[in-house]
Design a protein around this motif. Structure first.
Motif, short mmCIF file in Angstrom:
data_model
loop_
_atom_site.label_atom_id
_atom_site.label_comp_id
_atom_site.label_asym_id
_atom_site.label_seq_id
_atom_site.Cartn_x
_atom_site.Cartn_y
_atom_site.Cartn_z
N LEU A 192 3.26 13.63 -2.68
CA LEU A 192 3.71 12.07 -2.55
C LEU A 192 4.14 11.80 -1.21
O LEU A 192 3.84 10.44 -0.78
N ASN A 193 4.44 12.63 -0.42
CA ASN A 193 4.56 12.41 0.99
C ASN A 193 3.22 11.87 1.59
O ASN A 193 3.48 11.09 2.55
N SER A 194 2.18 12.73 1.20
CA SER A 194 0.89 12.29 1.92
C SER A 194 0.49 11.15 1.19
O SER A 194 -0.06 10.10 2.01
N ALA A 195 0.79 10.72 0.20
CA ALA A 195 0.38 9.28 -0.60
C ALA A 195 1.20 8.25 0.09
O ALA A 195 0.73 7.05 0.21
N GLN A 196 2.61 8.58 0.46
CA GLN A 196 3.26 7.48 1.11
C GLN A 196 2.51 7.28 2.49
O GLN A 196 2.71 5.86 2.81
N LYS A 197 2.05 8.09 3.06
CA LYS A 197 1.59 7.76 4.59
C LYS A 197 0.21 6.70 4.25
O LYS A 197 -0.01 6.11 5.02
N ILE A 198 -0.45 7.17 3.14
CA ILE A 198 -1.70 6.27 2.80
C ILE A 198 -1.22 4.79 2.31
O ILE A 198 -1.91 3.85 2.78
N MET A 199 -0.09 4.72 1.69
CA MET A 199 0.43 3.56 1.22
C MET A 199 0.98 2.64 2.22
O MET A 199 0.88 1.35 2.44
N THR A 200 1.45 3.21 3.25
CA THR A 200 2.05 2.70 4.46
C THR A 200 0.68 2.21 5.42
O THR A 200 0.99 1.02 5.88
N GLY A 201 -0.17 2.91 5.58
CA GLY A 201 -1.31 2.37 6.10
C GLY A 201 -1.88 1.09 5.54
O GLY A 201 -2.24 0.17 6.14
N LYS A 202 -1.91 1.17 4.03
CA LYS A 202 -2.62 0.07 3.34
C LYS A 202 -1.69 -1.06 3.56
O LYS A 202 -2.01 -2.35 3.53
N SER A 203 -0.39 -1.00 3.08
CA SER A 203 0.57 -2.06 3.39
C SER A 203 0.56 -2.67 4.70
O SER A 203 0.59 -4.02 4.88
N SER A 204 0.62 -1.89 5.75
CA SER A 204 0.51 -2.41 7.01
C SER A 204 -0.71 -3.41 7.38
O SER A 204 -0.61 -4.35 8.14
N THR A 205 -1.72 -2.91 6.98
CA THR A 205 -2.89 -3.83 7.28
C THR A 205 -2.58 -5.11 6.30
O THR A 205 -2.97 -6.19 6.94
N ARG A 206 -2.23 -5.15 5.14
CA ARG A 206 -1.94 -6.35 4.48
C ARG A 206 -0.78 -7.31 5.18
O ARG A 206 -0.75 -8.38 5.54
N MET A 207 0.12 -6.70 5.79
CA MET A 207 1.38 -7.15 6.40
C MET A 207 0.77 -8.02 7.80
O MET A 207 1.24 -8.89 8.30
N ASN A 208 -0.29 -7.28 8.42
CA ASN A 208 -0.91 -7.79 9.68
C ASN A 208 -1.54 -9.01 9.30
O ASN A 208 -1.57 -9.85 10.20
N TYR A 209 -1.75 -9.32 8.13
CA TYR A 209 -2.57 -10.61 7.67
C TYR A 209 -1.61 -11.69 7.90
O TYR A 209 -1.87 -12.79 7.98
N GLU A 210 -0.39 -11.42 7.38
CA GLU A 210 0.62 -12.33 7.51
C GLU A 210 1.08 -12.53 8.76
O GLU A 210 1.52 -13.87 9.15
N LYS A 211 1.46 -11.55 9.43
CA LYS A 211 1.85 -11.82 10.77
C LYS A 211 1.19 -10.82 11.58
O LYS A 211 1.53 -9.62 11.57
N PRO A 212 0.43 -11.26 12.80
CA PRO A 212 -0.19 -10.27 13.52
C PRO A 212 0.86 -9.50 14.31
O PRO A 212 1.66 -10.07 14.80
N GLY A 213 0.67 -8.26 14.41
CA GLY A 213 1.60 -7.20 15.32
C GLY A 213 2.07 -6.32 13.94
O GLY A 213 2.72 -5.29 14.82
N TRP A 214 2.13 -6.49 13.04
CA TRP A 214 2.75 -5.54 12.05
C TRP A 214 2.03 -4.32 12.01
O TRP A 214 2.73 -3.18 11.94
N LYS A 215 0.79 -4.10 11.99
CA LYS A 215 0.25 -3.02 11.97
C LYS A 215 0.60 -1.99 13.22
O LYS A 215 0.88 -0.93 13.02
N GLY A 216 0.50 -2.47 14.26
CA GLY A 216 0.82 -1.82 15.63
C GLY A 216 2.07 -1.37 15.44
O GLY A 216 2.78 -0.31 15.86
N LEU A 217 3.14 -2.36 15.13
CA LEU A 217 4.66 -2.03 14.84
C LEU A 217 4.84 -1.01 14.15
O LEU A 217 5.71 -0.04 14.34
N ILE A 218 4.18 -0.83 12.74
CA ILE A 218 4.71 0.22 11.85
C ILE A 218 3.95 1.48 12.50
O ILE A 218 4.87 2.50 12.24
N ARG A 219 2.67 1.60 13.23
CA ARG A 219 2.26 2.72 13.60
C ARG A 219 3.11 3.34 14.62
O ARG A 219 3.29 4.74 14.68
N LYS A 220 3.82 2.57 15.19
CA LYS A 220 4.55 2.96 16.53
C LYS A 220 5.86 3.67 16.01
O LYS A 220 6.41 4.73 16.38
#
Length: 403
Positions: A192-220
């Motif tokens: 589930l810890n590994s799945a959490q990382k996948i879900m974080t990546g997918k979520s950050s992509t969606r969030m980046n559509y709403e406001k550019p910058g989310w993906k980089g912010l979350i990754r960092k």
């Protein structure tokens, strides 16, 4: 009479089923997915349960930073029964407990949700493993086992592309009757810890559509979150990246709170929801779709009128000329169908480029100077010319058929 109607229905049924399977169901699936926003909802259940209390103007308080930290770094959401949407109860102590990264896992997970200490909770997962092993000794065995590892994660998470291979191996060794031991809890936590990382990546992509910058912010930030031992979380977040102090990022979270959204459709018309869920215009630099809609309509209108003006005389000639000449003209009309579309487009590129046949002819006839060659490639003019040529036969033939 009834028998004939039944027979007609039977004859039509295969075509109807074909349309249903090939067209209607996929289109329905696309329409459902176009309003689905549940991934972010699953990623931040605790945050979204508390964000309603935020005034949406000032920087959120410490409790909201802590909730976001837990949503990012813990897998508690997968063990709690009501773990998404309006059903989340932030007062449930299970949300705020931390599972030790290096174990022991059993006691911590059972504290989060006591049901995980019961055999009945694990039995459906064990059943998936047993079902996969029914194919042992067959060609499909390997594929079924691999599929089961994905199905296990699908049972526990909203993901369909995550594998729970460690849990699968642990469930193979479990007899299905005794009280689950530490190995099972360790396996499920790690998967589930590994799945959490996948879900974080997918979520950050969606969030980046709403406001550019989310993906980089979350990754960092995710890399820094591992080093945070405890409060104050607000200070740690802002130290990790100053953008966490920008209210705009938090306001965009509010817009993604609901598992269903019309935001994608609004975006196609250069509209969006503001923080109060009112429909407003996109920022000027992001207004592109309406312009493209109008440009598409304009091109389609010009191409349609152009095809009509050119097709009608040709269709009239086809209908009135003697058979010998009309057959020759029909061959000319049908000839483009015998040539690949790609070949025709390449031919037009040779014709329309600035050093192409048309420009060379205009320069040779002194209608243009060599310095003033016409740009007809990769622009409105070239698009209209090529589309008229490609679509002209489709206008000629229907008109000719009714003359």
């Amino acid at each position: 009479m009834r028998r004939s109607k039944l027979w007609a229905l039977i004859l039509v049924l295969p075509a109807f089923l074909f349309l249903l399977i090939v067209f209607i169901l996929p289109i329905g699936n696309l329409l459902i997915r176009s309003v689905d926003d549940s991934m972010v909802n699953y990623q931040f259940p605790l945050t979204f349960s508390l964000i309603e209390n935020w005034d949406r103007q000032s920087l959120p308080e410490e409790v909201l930073f802590e909730a976001l930290y837990l949503d990012f770094t813990t897998v508690n959401k997968f063990f709690i029964a009501n773990n998404a949407g309006a059903s989340v109860d932030s007062s449930d102590a299970g949300w705020w407990l931390k599972i030790p990264a290096k174990g022991p896992y059993k006691n911590a997970i059972v504290k989060i949700n006591p049901k995980w200490g019961e055999t009945d909770t694990w039995y459906p997962l064990k059943q998936l493993v047993d079902d996969a092993h029914r194919y042992d000794g067959t060609k499909a065995a390997k594929k079924k086992i691999q599929r089961a590892t994905f199905d296990l994660c699908s049972e526990l998470t909203p993901l369909t592309n995550a594998r729970c291979s460690k849990l699968f191996a642990a469930l193979e060794k479990w007899d299905g009757e005794s009280v689950p031991g530490e190995p099972l809890f360790a396996a499920i936590y790690k998967d589930l810890n590994s799945a959490q990382k996948i879900m974080t990546g997918k979520s950050s992509t969606r969030m980046n559509y709403e406001k550019p910058g989310w993906k980089g912010l979350i990754r960092k930030s995710v890399r820094v979150f591992k080093k945070i031992d405890g409060p104050p979380y607000q200070e740690a977040f802002i130290k990790a990246d100053g953008r966490w102090s920008e209210v705009g990022f938090w306001q965009s979270l509010v817009l993604m709170k609901d598992p269903r959204t019309m935001g994608y459709y609004l975006n196609s018309f250069d509209r969006r929801f503001d923080v109060d869920k009112n429909i407003t215009l996109q920022p000027e630099e992001r207004r592109v779709y309406v312009m493209l809609w109008w440009r598409t309509l304009l091109i389609s209108l010009i191409v349609t009128v152009g095809c009509l003006l050119l097709a009608y005389p040709v269709a009239h000639l086809l209908a009135t000329l003697p058979l010998r000449y009309s057959n020759l003209l029909m061959i000319c009309v049908l000839m483009p169908f015998w040539t690949s579309l790609l070949v025709r487009i390449v031919a037009w590129m040779v014709m329309l480029q600035q050093q192409g046949v048309i420009n060379d002819t205009l320069v040779w006839t002194h209608l243009l100077s060599d310095e003033n060659r016409l740009p007809m490639m990769y622009n409105f003019t070239g698009t209209v010319i090529v589309m008229i040529q490609i679509l002209l036969p489709f206008m000629i033939l229907p008109i000719y058929s009714v003359m």
